[in-house]
Write a protein that holds these residues in place. Structure first.
Motif, PDB file in Angstrom:
ATOM      1  N   CYS A 133      44.203  26.044  38.596  1.00 16.87           N
ATOM      2  CA  CYS A 133      43.517  27.235  39.105  1.00 16.87           C
ATOM      3  C   CYS A 133      42.017  26.962  39.183  1.00 16.87           C
ATOM      4  CB  CYS A 133      43.795  28.426  38.187  1.00 16.87           C
ATOM      5  SG  CYS A 133      43.067  29.980  38.751  1.00 16.87           S
ATOM      6  N   GLU A 137      46.185  27.574  42.631  1.00 13.71           N
ATOM      7  CA  GLU A 137      45.932  29.007  42.702  1.00 13.71           C
ATOM      8  C   GLU A 137      44.436  29.254  42.596  1.00 13.71           C
ATOM      9  OE1 GLU A 137      45.849  32.468  43.388  1.00 13.71           O
ATOM     10  OE2 GLU A 137      47.986  32.008  43.070  1.00 13.71           O
ATOM     11  N   LEU A 156      47.314  34.236  38.900  1.00  7.01           N
ATOM     12  CA  LEU A 156      47.939  33.245  38.019  1.00  7.01           C
ATOM     13  C   LEU A 156      48.592  33.915  36.818  1.00  7.01           C
ATOM     14  CD1 LEU A 156      48.260  30.199  37.082  1.00  7.01           C
ATOM     15  CD2 LEU A 156      46.112  30.567  35.832  1.00  7.01           C
TER      16      LEU A 156
END
Length: 361
Positions: free
Chosen positions: A46, A66, A72
């Protein structure tokens, strides 16, 4: 909370799902070790920078990417997150992750302020989740051995500690040299001292010879409960790199030299012995003797510190216990850094009260 106390229900022995938040400097190291560990399944990288996140995801077996922390954390199959973002963001991301029921690992320092760190520990305890500080040095074979030797009484009573961590750069934009470099040494001391890091008084002296707007050279003095003194020297401006720790005991003295791979830990059976007299008159020069014994270097196993750290993270989650470097350990480090800032501002030593949160490392 003591390590033997539970923080939640024990989990079965299966691979845990983890996401790394932050693909900058430290995130790739965490991602690599999570990917290589049989205890973990690295599911997601992420990061706001999609290109950087994709490069890292490709390097660790094609994890998903992400861009939103909120999205997430909505994944019900995600067990834990590892936060490798700027310190000012640690609190908000960790709080959101804990609220979403995820276990949390945070790179050093645990938070940008003591108050934020304390709140993170309270949130984790209230949720029955593991909050772990990534105090990486504590998982190196050398520091593990030092902890073992001190616990076994090989050094005797600790009389003094002297630590030096100096090198050229990197000068940080948002923190001074204490907050940048000293967390490593403070985390090590918290890990190896039997009662953890609990100084009664802290004195910090910083210098800004470059006019950078923050201390670039610093000396930190900790007065410990036992009467021993710990001194930490940190410096961004040294042309030479030194990472060395000296722990002097009543029986032996230990030296850790992180830049000497052939002999990282040395134990010296050398010291000063005083006569048994207690008065000043009895403690004359004739009552002082110098002990000159052997020097030895213990054998150290070979393993990567981060590999051991991610293994401990999984083990603490499965056992429902505090990690060896718990959120409480991170708070104790933050308490000294906070006191160092206040000492510089006031120009005087700062007394440290007993922490409300005494979770052991």
């Amino acid at each position: 909370m003591h390590p033997s106390q539970t923080v939640g229900s024990a989990l079965p022995e299966h691979a845990l799902n983890v996401a790394v938040i932050g693909a900058g400097y430290w995130g790739p190291n965490l991602a690599r070790n999570f990917h290589a560990s049989p205890d973990w399944r690295l599911t997601t990288i992420c990061d706001l920078d999609a290109e950087r996140a994709n490069r890292l995801a490709d390097a660790v077996g094609g994890a998903a990417v992400e861009g939103s922390v909120q999205a997430l954390l909505e994944d019900p199959g995600l067990d834990a997150v590892a936060i490798a973002t700027p310190a000012r963001t640690h609190h908000s991301i960790a709080a959101a992750a804990l609220a979403a029921g995820k276990h949390v690992l945070v790179e050093k320092p645990l938070a940008d302020t003591l108050a934020h760190g304390e709140q993170m520990v309270r949130l984790a305890e209230a949720s029955g989740l593991v909050l772990m500080a990534d105090h990486t040095y504590c998982y190196t074979p050398a520091i593990q051995k030092i902890r073992e030797l001190i616990a076994a009484g090989e050094l005797g009573d600790i009389l003094f500690i002297d630590s030096v961590r100096i090198n050229l750069g990197l000068i940080q934009q948002d923190v001074d040299v204490f907050w940048d470099l000293a967390p490593h040494d403070l985390a090590i001391l918290d890990f190896v001292l039997p009662q953890g890091l609990r100084p009664v008084r802290v004195s910090a002296h910083g210098s800004d010879p470059l006019g950078a707007g923050k201390a670039c050279v610093g000396h930190l003095v900790l007065e410990l409960e036992t009467g021993a003194m710990a001194h930490i020297h940190v410096n961004w401006l040294s042309p030479t790199k030194i990472r060395q720790l000296v722990i002097g005991g009543s029986r032996r003295t230990l030296v850790w030299d992180d830049l000497n791979p052939q002999q990282r830990v040395s134990v010296y059976d050398r010291g000063v012995d005083l006569g048994t007299g207690t008065g000043l008159a009895e403690r004359s020069q004739s009552n002082i003797s110098y002990r000159l014994g052997d020097t030895w270097s213990p054998a150290l196993p070979e393993h990567e510190a981060l590999a051991a750290m991610v293994t401990e993270f999984a083990a603490s989650i499965r056992a429902g216990r505090q990690a060896q470097t718990s959120g409480g350990a991170g708070v104790r480090v933050l308490s000294v850094l906070d006191a160092a800032t206040r000492s510089q501002q006031a120009g005087t030593p700062v007394a440290l009260p007993t922490l409300e949160l005494e979770s052991a490392s």
